[in-house]
Design a protein around this motif. Structure first.
Motif, PDB file in Angstrom:
ATOM      1  N   UNK A 215      30.669  20.466  -7.553  1.00  0.00           N
ATOM      2  CA  UNK A 215      30.895  19.226  -6.798  1.00  0.00           C
ATOM      3  C   UNK A 215      29.695  18.275  -6.873  1.00  0.00           C
ATOM      4  N   UNK A 216      28.520  18.783  -7.278  1.00  0.00           N
ATOM      5  CA  UNK A 216      27.319  17.942  -7.330  1.00  0.00           C
ATOM      6  C   UNK A 216      27.398  17.067  -8.580  1.00  0.00           C
ATOM      7  N   UNK A 217      27.394  15.748  -8.384  1.00  0.00           N
ATOM      8  CA  UNK A 217      27.582  14.840  -9.518  1.00  0.00           C
ATOM      9  C   UNK A 217      26.451  13.856  -9.719  1.00  0.00           C
ATOM     10  N   UNK A 218      25.577  13.714  -8.730  1.00  0.00           N
ATOM     11  CA  UNK A 218      24.435  12.822  -8.893  1.00  0.00           C
ATOM     12  C   UNK A 218      23.226  13.427  -8.186  1.00  0.00           C
ATOM     13  N   UNK A 219      22.058  12.968  -8.604  1.00  0.00           N
ATOM     14  CA  UNK A 219      20.822  13.251  -7.869  1.00  0.00           C
ATOM     15  C   UNK A 219      20.292  11.894  -7.422  1.00  0.00           C
ATOM     16  N   UNK A 220      20.010  11.769  -6.140  1.00  0.00           N
ATOM     17  CA  UNK A 220      19.585  10.468  -5.606  1.00  0.00           C
ATOM     18  C   UNK A 220      18.318  10.001  -6.326  1.00  0.00           C
ATOM     19  N   UNK A 221      18.366   8.775  -6.862  1.00  0.00           N
ATOM     20  CA  UNK A 221      17.211   8.198  -7.544  1.00  0.00           C
ATOM     21  C   UNK A 221      17.144   8.486  -9.034  1.00  0.00           C
ATOM     22  N   UNK A 222      18.075   9.287  -9.560  1.00  0.00           N
ATOM     23  CA  UNK A 222      18.067   9.648 -10.986  1.00  0.00           C
ATOM     24  C   UNK A 222      19.195   8.920 -11.710  1.00  0.00           C
ATOM     25  N   UNK A 223      18.987   8.610 -12.990  1.00  0.00           N
ATOM     26  CA  UNK A 223      20.135   8.149 -13.797  1.00  0.00           C
ATOM     27  C   UNK A 223      21.185   9.267 -13.869  1.00  0.00           C
ATOM     28  N   UNK A 224      22.454   8.895 -13.828  1.00  0.00           N
ATOM     29  CA  UNK A 224      23.510   9.915 -13.742  1.00  0.00           C
ATOM     30  C   UNK A 224      23.518  10.885 -14.926  1.00  0.00           C
ATOM     31  N   UNK A 225      23.421  10.422 -16.180  1.00  0.00           N
ATOM     32  CA  UNK A 225      23.452  11.408 -17.272  1.00  0.00           C
ATOM     33  C   UNK A 225      22.304  12.415 -17.182  1.00  0.00           C
ATOM     34  N   UNK A 226      21.133  11.950 -16.779  1.00  0.00           N
ATOM     35  CA  UNK A 226      19.996  12.864 -16.659  1.00  0.00           C
ATOM     36  C   UNK A 226      20.231  13.856 -15.520  1.00  0.00           C
ATOM     37  N   UNK A 227      20.780  13.363 -14.427  1.00  0.00           N
ATOM     38  CA  UNK A 227      21.079  14.247 -13.289  1.00  0.00           C
ATOM     39  C   UNK A 227      22.102  15.312 -13.688  1.00  0.00           C
ATOM     40  N   UNK A 228      23.145  14.891 -14.371  1.00  0.00           N
ATOM     41  CA  UNK A 228      24.203  15.861 -14.714  1.00  0.00           C
ATOM     42  C   UNK A 228      23.717  16.886 -15.717  1.00  0.00           C
ATOM     43  N   UNK A 229      22.897  16.440 -16.679  1.00  0.00           N
ATOM     44  CA  UNK A 229      22.354  17.400 -17.652  1.00  0.00           C
ATOM     45  C   UNK A 229      21.438  18.404 -16.939  1.00  0.00           C
ATOM     46  N   UNK A 230      20.640  17.924 -15.997  1.00  0.00           N
ATOM     47  CA  UNK A 230      19.729  18.795 -15.242  1.00  0.00           C
ATOM     48  C   UNK A 230      20.522  19.803 -14.403  1.00  0.00           C
ATOM     49  N   UNK A 231      21.542  19.310 -13.711  1.00  0.00           N
ATOM     50  CA  UNK A 231      22.351  20.197 -12.864  1.00  0.00           C
ATOM     51  C   UNK A 231      23.106  21.221 -13.715  1.00  0.00           C
TER      52      UNK A 231
END
Ligand SMILES: [Fe+2]
Length: 295
Positions: A215-231
């Motif tokens: 369900x986690x799709x974003x990290x606050x303050x991060x670009x979305x593709x970078x957040x999703x790759x990290x998660x």
């Protein structure tokens, strides 16, 4: 008979003997179960021949129940169970397996992705208690991943990168991952994201764990593709087989897990067969982070 708990997982999960859920739980028994949950995070109780009322009474003896209204695509008139239960069966209100293309079924297939129950709610769930009333002829295991062991195994640099991060969780993100589309405006409003910390600390043991879910799709303050790759990297790390216990169900099993310390996922089974499993859920203590700036 006194409660005993035997370790059955690779590094967690305990099998409990000495509890009959048809009987009222004593305070000592409730304390032993909570202590077992703090230690193992997943507890398995076999041979519990209980009905809905007995499951509710057992759940309430451990804490406050979380209601599950409006978390799926069933209309209230289509509920098979009262809102004190999460209906995670594949059955419609007439107890028939849903058609393969039923959008309620397709939405529920998001449960095959690793997740933590109710992480898409501002106050996420504490324990889930799932009881098997009928099971398919094959498949349908539930797998659990120990997010404390996953945290412990991270290198220091990754731990430092995770600390302080806040994610946004929504069922819309997990359904995107399986290609489910066609949510109505009302559903999108209902499923709008909430914020959760990425690293949780257990209030009793002090152990840290990764608080992840599909369900986690974003990290606050991060670009979305970078957040999703990290998660995605974190989920891959956290669900390596050495961190996973796979539960093969028998009718009468009740499995209880701590959503703060574990992720889980359902495994496939023949869609034309009934899998009647009923979940009661204990409410969490509060939000993991302030919500006022949530998107
Ligand atoms: Fe779940």
């Amino acid at each position: 008979m006194p409660i005993t708990i035997r370790e059955i997982g690779p590094c967690f999960a305990g099998e409990v003997a000495g509890i009959d859920m048809r009987q009222r739980l004593t305070p000592d028994e409730a304390a032993a179960i909570h202590a077992g949950m703090d230690r193992y995070a997943v507890l398995v109780f076999h041979g519990q021949d209980i009905d809905d009322e007995q499951q509710l009474a057992f759940t309430r003896s451990l804490g406050e129940i979380e209601l599950t209204l409006n978390t799926g695509l069933r209309a209230e008139s289509e509920y098979r169970l009262p809102p004190t239960f999460a209906d995670v069966s594949n059955l419609d209100q007439h107890n028939r397996p849903m058609a393969r293309d039923d959008r309620r079924r397709l939405f529920s297939l998001g449960n095959r992705l690793w997740h933590s129950d109710s992480s898409f709610k501002a106050v996420p769930a504490k324990y889930s208690l799932l009881h098997a009333r009928s099971i398919p002829s094959k498949g349908g295991n539930t797998e659990f991943a120990d997010m404390r062991a996953a945290w412990d195994a991270l290198d220091d640099e990754t731990k430092a990168a995770c600390e302080g991060l806040v994610c946004e969780h929504s069922q819309m993100y997990s359904r995107e991952l399986i290609g489910f589309s066609g949510l109505t405006d009302e559903e999108r409003e209902r499923f709008r994201p909430v914020r959760q910390v990425l690293v949780r600390t257990h209030p009793v043991t002090g152990r840290k764990s990764l608080y992840l879910a599909s369900h986690a799709g974003t990290i606050v303050g991060w670009p979305i593709p970078e957040a999703r790759a990290f998660l995605r990297d974190l989920i891959e790390h956290a669900t390596q087989r050495q961190f996973v216990y796979s539960h093969q169900w028998a009718v009468g099993d009740l499995v209880m897990w701590d959503n703060r310390q574990t992720m889980h996922r359902g495994r496939p089974f023949p869609p034309e067969e009934a899998r009647d499993v009923r979940r009661t859920t204990l409410a969490g203590d509060g939000p993991t982070v302030a919500q006022e700036q949530a998107a």
